[in-house]
Design a protein around this motif. Sequence first.
Motif, PDB file in Angstrom:
ATOM      1  N   ALA A   1       7.587  59.312 -41.405  1.00 33.65           N
ATOM      2  CA  ALA A   1       8.685  58.511 -40.856  1.00 33.65           C
ATOM      3  C   ALA A   1       9.218  57.512 -41.892  1.00 33.65           C
ATOM      4  CB  ALA A   1       8.203  57.755 -39.619  1.00 33.65           C
ATOM      5  N   ARG A   2      10.519  57.230 -41.780  1.00 33.26           N
ATOM      6  CA  ARG A   2      11.173  56.266 -42.685  1.00 33.26           C
ATOM      7  C   ARG A   2      11.555  55.029 -41.895  1.00 33.26           C
ATOM      8  NH1 ARG A   2      10.393  57.930 -47.884  1.00 33.26           N
ATOM      9  NH2 ARG A   2       9.566  59.982 -47.470  1.00 33.26           N
ATOM     10  N   PRO A   3      11.521  53.861 -42.538  1.00 33.56           N
ATOM     11  CA  PRO A   3      11.802  52.626 -41.784  1.00 33.56           C
ATOM     12  C   PRO A   3      13.212  52.561 -41.217  1.00 33.56           C
ATOM     13  CG  PRO A   3      11.546  52.169 -44.131  1.00 33.56           C
ATOM     14  CD  PRO A   3      11.117  53.570 -43.925  1.00 33.56           C
ATOM     15  N   LEU A   4      14.165  53.196 -41.861  1.00 34.04           N
ATOM     16  CA  LEU A   4      15.534  53.111 -41.347  1.00 34.04           C
ATOM     17  C   LEU A   4      15.887  54.297 -40.457  1.00 34.04           C
ATOM     18  CD1 LEU A   4      17.615  51.721 -44.337  1.00 34.04           C
ATOM     19  CD2 LEU A   4      16.522  50.524 -42.447  1.00 34.04           C
ATOM     20  N   GLY A   5      14.900  55.082 -40.092  1.00 31.68           N
ATOM     21  CA  GLY A   5      15.173  56.264 -39.295  1.00 31.68           C
ATOM     22  C   GLY A   5      15.115  57.494 -40.183  1.00 31.68           C
TER      23      GLY A   5
ATOM     24  N   ALA B   1       7.227  54.644 -43.835  1.00 28.63           N
ATOM     25  CA  ALA B   1       6.507  54.045 -42.716  1.00 28.63           C
ATOM     26  C   ALA B   1       5.262  54.843 -42.359  1.00 28.63           C
ATOM     27  CB  ALA B   1       7.421  53.927 -41.505  1.00 28.63           C
TER      28      ALA B   1
END
Lengths: 325, 289
Positions: free
Chosen positions: A70-74, A294
Amino acid sequence: MTTRITSRRAAVRAASPPARRRSRGGATSGAALYRQWWTPLLWTAPAIAVIVGFGIFPFVNTVVLSFTDARPLGGGGSWVGWENYARLLTDSAFWLATRNSIFYAVVAVPLLVVLPLVLAQLVVTRIPGIGFFRTGFYAPVVASMVAVALVWQSLLSERGPVNSALQQFGLISSPIPFLSDTTLLLLSAIALTVWKGLGWYMIFYLAALANVPKELYEAAELDGAGPVRQFLHITVPGVRLTMLLIAIMSGIGSLRVFTEIYVLGGATGGLGGQARTLPFYIRDTALDPIAGNAGYGAAVSVALFLLTVGLAVLSHRLGSEKEEP
Amino acid sequence: MSIVERSPRRTVGRSPRRTRALIVRYAILTGILAISIGPLLWQLSSSLKGQGEALFGTEATFLPQDPSFAAYATVFEQVPMALYIRNSLIMCLLTVASQVVFPTLAGYMLSRRQWRGRTVFYWLLIVSMMFPFESIMVSLYMQIRDLGLVNSFVGVWLPGAIAAVNVLIMRATFAAVPDEVEEAAMLDGAGEWRRFVRIYLPAARGSLVVVVINSFIAAWDDFLWPFIVLRSEELYTLSLGLARLSASSLSFDPRVLMAGSVIAIVPIMVLFIALQKHFFKGVESGAIK
């Protein structure tokens, strides 16, 4: 048979009406009072929602995230199995942060267990002006961490009062690099944590000392025991449980350190991030808007959690071992 | 309601040995006091020194020779200090309000009433306290992001709006109220809400002061979480603003930096000193355990 029970009930009711009334109004059977079963839920719903939504769910979610990318900005968020954990094993920055956090706890915990106790022992007796001293010792607890960290940064800088005083007395020839050397930076941050925590833990000891029977001190004094021996043989055994509690609390607190390092060491966490603690590393890896991962940060978070549990268990072991002799 | 101090007779005796012990004790206390508030006094003094005065080195004096508020003026001119203060106060008010209202209601239901789910709720509280904030902040950030609350006060406030420890403090406080007091009110025909407001809330005053002070300090002091959630400078709290100030070129003058940090410390010190009597009383009566 039915009649007998009914009559016994009636007899009980007749014999003790006040007792019955008390049990209705008391804490034990209050449910009977509610015509609407949802009243208690209504009163507690906000607390339940926040505790579950932002206290318990996030942990479950962290564990789930740690198996994704997962990435912090979506975006991201697909399952990667144990990949993040495999990466942890070979990530030297992670191990450095882990070492720093453990070092922090190992140095800070003994200081925070012992010094506040000495402090509490000094202010427990009500001598004139003691309120002033108690408040003074508590002042750093109340002050904001960022603000006092800035003060310490100035105090410990190359040209700061600490270095210039040491030079003035001829103790050192060149300034000590408190804030640029990695180990010294960690030790300076620990000193700040301890300085700010003294008053907080002192309060716990004050409450505990109130329960140590004062006859013990009087008897010891008659036997000719000095203050040091009284401290070691009466105070310390008398507050052992509190010492254990404080060891666990300050240990967990040490593993949570971020602000001290961030302010004292500059935004990078020491030269090249060498003094970063685990929370610092989590923030850097997981929450950077561009390069953040993330999923990997969640794996580091799980490691931090396990370290916290390990430290609490270890403190508990050491604490109960001492009780044996 | 334990009394923390021990009998004063022990040290305030007449014999010379006791007097000497007392002097030694005061000397030690003063020495420790110098360590604990020395940095704060140095900070205050430095912030009041004029440009011509030395802060460090041999010619520096502890007290400012020529006190001036120039550094404070500079801080307010160069940095939106008033805005930071306002933002910090908003965060504190939100947090204190939710930490007082909801834990009080929940603590009452936990300690005074029997209902389905009560034990489950209690254990949820205990379990939630096992997870340090730093180990769940990645998930918290993702949740706040999904709720569309990044870069907002609500996003900063919500995850810490109700602390489990405060619910437990209120639970212990209400449990200590004697049953007889409530029975008397019930016989008078007072309804549940009235009994809660008239009997339980006044009985919890000491604990409420502790909750107010602790949550105010926590919200005022908080750094990492607002730092993660807040992006635009108009929303920065004082802690974030200070960190920013220290990274800017203004930090080359420590007077300005110290003035900024004095501003961050003074309100909270004032609050604490105003309430400290109740605070230490509340702590002694067991609110902290």
